[in-house]
Design a protein around this motif. Structure first.
Motif, PDB file in Angstrom:
ATOM      1  N   UNK A  42       0.860  -1.178   0.000  1.00 34.16           N
ATOM      2  CA  UNK A  42       0.000   0.000   0.000  1.00 34.16           C
ATOM      3  C   UNK A  42       0.898   1.231   0.000  1.00 34.16           C
ATOM      4  N   UNK A  43       0.801   2.035  -1.055  1.00 32.46           N
ATOM      5  CA  UNK A  43       1.597   3.255  -1.178  1.00 32.46           C
ATOM      6  C   UNK A  43       0.688   4.425  -0.800  1.00 32.46           C
ATOM      7  N   UNK A  44       0.909   5.017   0.371  1.00 27.45           N
ATOM      8  CA  UNK A  44       0.007   6.046   0.883  1.00 27.45           C
ATOM      9  C   UNK A  44       0.197   7.387   0.166  1.00 27.45           C
ATOM     10  N   UNK A  45      -0.680   8.330   0.470  1.00 23.89           N
ATOM     11  CA  UNK A  45      -0.691   9.650  -0.168  1.00 23.89           C
ATOM     12  C   UNK A  45       0.624  10.399  -0.004  1.00 23.89           C
ATOM     13  N   UNK A  46       1.339  10.162   1.082  1.00 19.17           N
ATOM     14  CA  UNK A  46       2.585  10.890   1.367  1.00 19.17           C
ATOM     15  C   UNK A  46       3.822  10.200   0.795  1.00 19.17           C
ATOM     16  N   UNK A  47       3.663   9.027   0.233  1.00 18.59           N
ATOM     17  CA  UNK A  47       4.804   8.237  -0.251  1.00 18.59           C
ATOM     18  C   UNK A  47       5.313   8.722  -1.605  1.00 18.59           C
ATOM     19  N   UNK A  48       6.645   8.634  -1.764  1.00 23.52           N
ATOM     20  CA  UNK A  48       7.308   8.892  -3.040  1.00 23.52           C
ATOM     21  C   UNK A  48       8.249   7.723  -3.275  1.00 23.52           C
ATOM     22  N   UNK A  49       7.997   6.967  -4.343  1.00 14.97           N
ATOM     23  CA  UNK A  49       8.816   5.788  -4.651  1.00 14.97           C
ATOM     24  C   UNK A  49       9.434   5.959  -6.026  1.00 14.97           C
ATOM     25  N   UNK A  50      10.753   5.818  -6.069  1.00 13.68           N
ATOM     26  CA  UNK A  50      11.485   5.791  -7.336  1.00 13.68           C
ATOM     27  C   UNK A  50      12.124   4.412  -7.408  1.00 13.68           C
ATOM     28  N   UNK A  51      11.510   3.533  -8.179  1.00 15.46           N
ATOM     29  CA  UNK A  51      11.994   2.167  -8.266  1.00 15.46           C
ATOM     30  C   UNK A  51      10.859   1.222  -8.578  1.00 15.46           C
ATOM     31  N   UNK A  52      11.143  -0.054  -8.571  1.00 16.14           N
ATOM     32  CA  UNK A  52      10.182  -1.079  -8.965  1.00 16.14           C
ATOM     33  C   UNK A  52       9.513  -1.696  -7.741  1.00 16.14           C
ATOM     34  N   UNK A  62      -0.029   7.397  -3.630  1.00 11.45           N
ATOM     35  CA  UNK A  62       1.075   8.351  -3.648  1.00 11.45           C
ATOM     36  C   UNK A  62       1.689   8.509  -5.024  1.00 11.45           C
ATOM     37  N   UNK A  63       3.004   8.728  -5.037  1.00 10.45           N
ATOM     38  CA  UNK A  63       3.736   9.014  -6.278  1.00 10.45           C
ATOM     39  C   UNK A  63       4.762   7.912  -6.525  1.00 10.45           C
ATOM     40  N   UNK A  64       4.738   7.367  -7.756  1.00  5.19           N
ATOM     41  CA  UNK A  64       5.685   6.307  -8.129  1.00  5.19           C
ATOM     42  C   UNK A  64       6.226   6.562  -9.517  1.00  5.19           C
ATOM     43  N   UNK A  65       7.530   6.334  -9.658  1.00  4.45           N
ATOM     44  CA  UNK A  65       8.158   6.264 -10.975  1.00  4.45           C
ATOM     45  C   UNK A  65       8.943   4.966 -11.007  1.00  4.45           C
ATOM     46  N   UNK A  66       8.504   4.031 -11.875  1.00  2.00           N
ATOM     47  CA  UNK A  66       9.161   2.734 -11.943  1.00  2.00           C
ATOM     48  C   UNK A  66       8.268   1.707 -12.596  1.00  2.00           C
ATOM     49  N   UNK A  67       8.537   0.438 -12.306  1.00  2.00           N
ATOM     50  CA  UNK A  67       7.777  -0.674 -12.858  1.00  2.00           C
ATOM     51  C   UNK A  67       7.006  -1.356 -11.736  1.00  2.00           C
ATOM     52  N   UNK A  84       5.617   4.964 -15.608  1.00  2.00           N
ATOM     53  CA  UNK A  84       6.419   3.755 -15.739  1.00  2.00           C
ATOM     54  C   UNK A  84       5.702   2.647 -16.468  1.00  2.00           C
ATOM     55  N   UNK A  85       6.004   1.407 -16.069  1.00  2.00           N
ATOM     56  CA  UNK A  85       5.420   0.222 -16.692  1.00  2.00           C
ATOM     57  C   UNK A  85       4.603  -0.547 -15.663  1.00  2.00           C
ATOM     58  N   UNK A  92      -6.852  -1.231 -12.099  1.00  2.00           N
ATOM     59  CA  UNK A  92      -7.888  -0.243 -11.808  1.00  2.00           C
ATOM     60  C   UNK A  92      -7.220   1.123 -11.753  1.00  2.00           C
ATOM     61  N   UNK A  93      -7.729   2.085 -12.544  1.00  2.00           N
ATOM     62  CA  UNK A  93      -7.199   3.448 -12.536  1.00  2.00           C
ATOM     63  C   UNK A  93      -8.365   4.399 -12.290  1.00  2.00           C
ATOM     64  N   UNK A  94      -8.335   5.097 -11.162  1.00  2.00           N
ATOM     65  CA  UNK A  94      -9.402   6.038 -10.818  1.00  2.00           C
ATOM     66  C   UNK A  94      -9.317   7.311 -11.657  1.00  2.00           C
ATOM     67  N   UNK A  95     -10.442   7.989 -11.767  1.00  2.00           N
ATOM     68  CA  UNK A  95     -10.476   9.311 -12.371  1.00  2.00           C
ATOM     69  C   UNK A  95      -9.642  10.255 -11.506  1.00  2.00           C
ATOM     70  N   UNK A  96      -8.905  11.161 -12.153  1.00  2.00           N
ATOM     71  CA  UNK A  96      -8.090  12.120 -11.414  1.00  2.00           C
ATOM     72  C   UNK A  96      -6.650  11.696 -11.207  1.00  2.00           C
ATOM     73  N   UNK A  97      -6.290  10.518 -11.685  1.00  3.77           N
ATOM     74  CA  UNK A  97      -4.916  10.020 -11.570  1.00  3.77           C
ATOM     75  C   UNK A  97      -4.047  10.651 -12.648  1.00  3.77           C
ATOM     76  N   UNK A  98      -2.821  11.025 -12.294  1.00  3.51           N
ATOM     77  CA  UNK A  98      -1.831  11.427 -13.292  1.00  3.51           C
ATOM     78  C   UNK A  98      -1.078  10.154 -13.659  1.00  3.51           C
ATOM     79  N   UNK A  99      -1.260   9.747 -14.911  1.00  5.69           N
ATOM     80  CA  UNK A  99      -0.879   8.397 -15.305  1.00  5.69           C
ATOM     81  C   UNK A  99      -0.181   8.431 -16.654  1.00  5.69           C
ATOM     82  N   UNK A 100       1.082   7.999 -16.681  1.00  7.28           N
ATOM     83  CA  UNK A 100       1.836   7.877 -17.925  1.00  7.28           C
ATOM     84  C   UNK A 100       2.510   6.512 -17.873  1.00  7.28           C
ATOM     85  N   UNK A 101       1.935   5.546 -18.626  1.00  9.08           N
ATOM     86  CA  UNK A 101       2.419   4.179 -18.443  1.00  9.08           C
ATOM     87  C   UNK A 101       2.290   3.344 -19.708  1.00  9.08           C
ATOM     88  N   UNK A 102       3.103   2.309 -19.725  1.00 10.80           N
ATOM     89  CA  UNK A 102       2.967   1.192 -20.649  1.00 10.80           C
ATOM     90  C   UNK A 102       2.401   0.058 -19.811  1.00 10.80           C
TER      91      UNK A 102
END
Length: 108
Positions: A42-52, A62-67, A84-85, A92-102
């Protein structure tokens, strides 16, 4: 501490490197590296993850960049940011998500 969580990284904490959890885990801090779990992450609203992240279920507020790789399901919830990927049988992707993915949604 809520007994639901097998591991918690609290808001204000930061880890650089790979981490592994047994049981459900909650990330509220910053992670630069890979996260592994045999259950739910579970990645909470305050989390920032750079990685898989690899787990059975991944839920992102929260915010994730990775796979992201999930055996069962990935949920990207309202106001989350993801780049990411994705590989999971269910997405499931909710409305209002900033989403750039493969994304790939076939069985693993």
């Amino acid at each position: 501490m809520d007994n639901k969580w097998g591991g918690i990284l609290k808001h204000g904490s930061e880890i650089q490197g790979d981490i592994s959890f047994q049981g459900d885990s909650k990330i509220a801090g910053r992670v630069i590296g890979k996260i592994f779990s045999d259950s739910e992450v579970y990645i909470s609203e305050t989390a920032v993850v750079t990685g898989d992240i690899k787990a059975k279920v991944i839920i992102v507020f929260g915010q994730i960049e990775g796979t992201l790789i999930a055996e069962k399901r990935i949920e990207i919830r309202k106001n989350a940011k993801f780049k990411g990927k994705i590989n999971s049988p269910s997405l499931v992707v909710d409305e209002g998500v900033r989403f750039e993915a493969e994304a790939s949604t076939h069985s693993l």
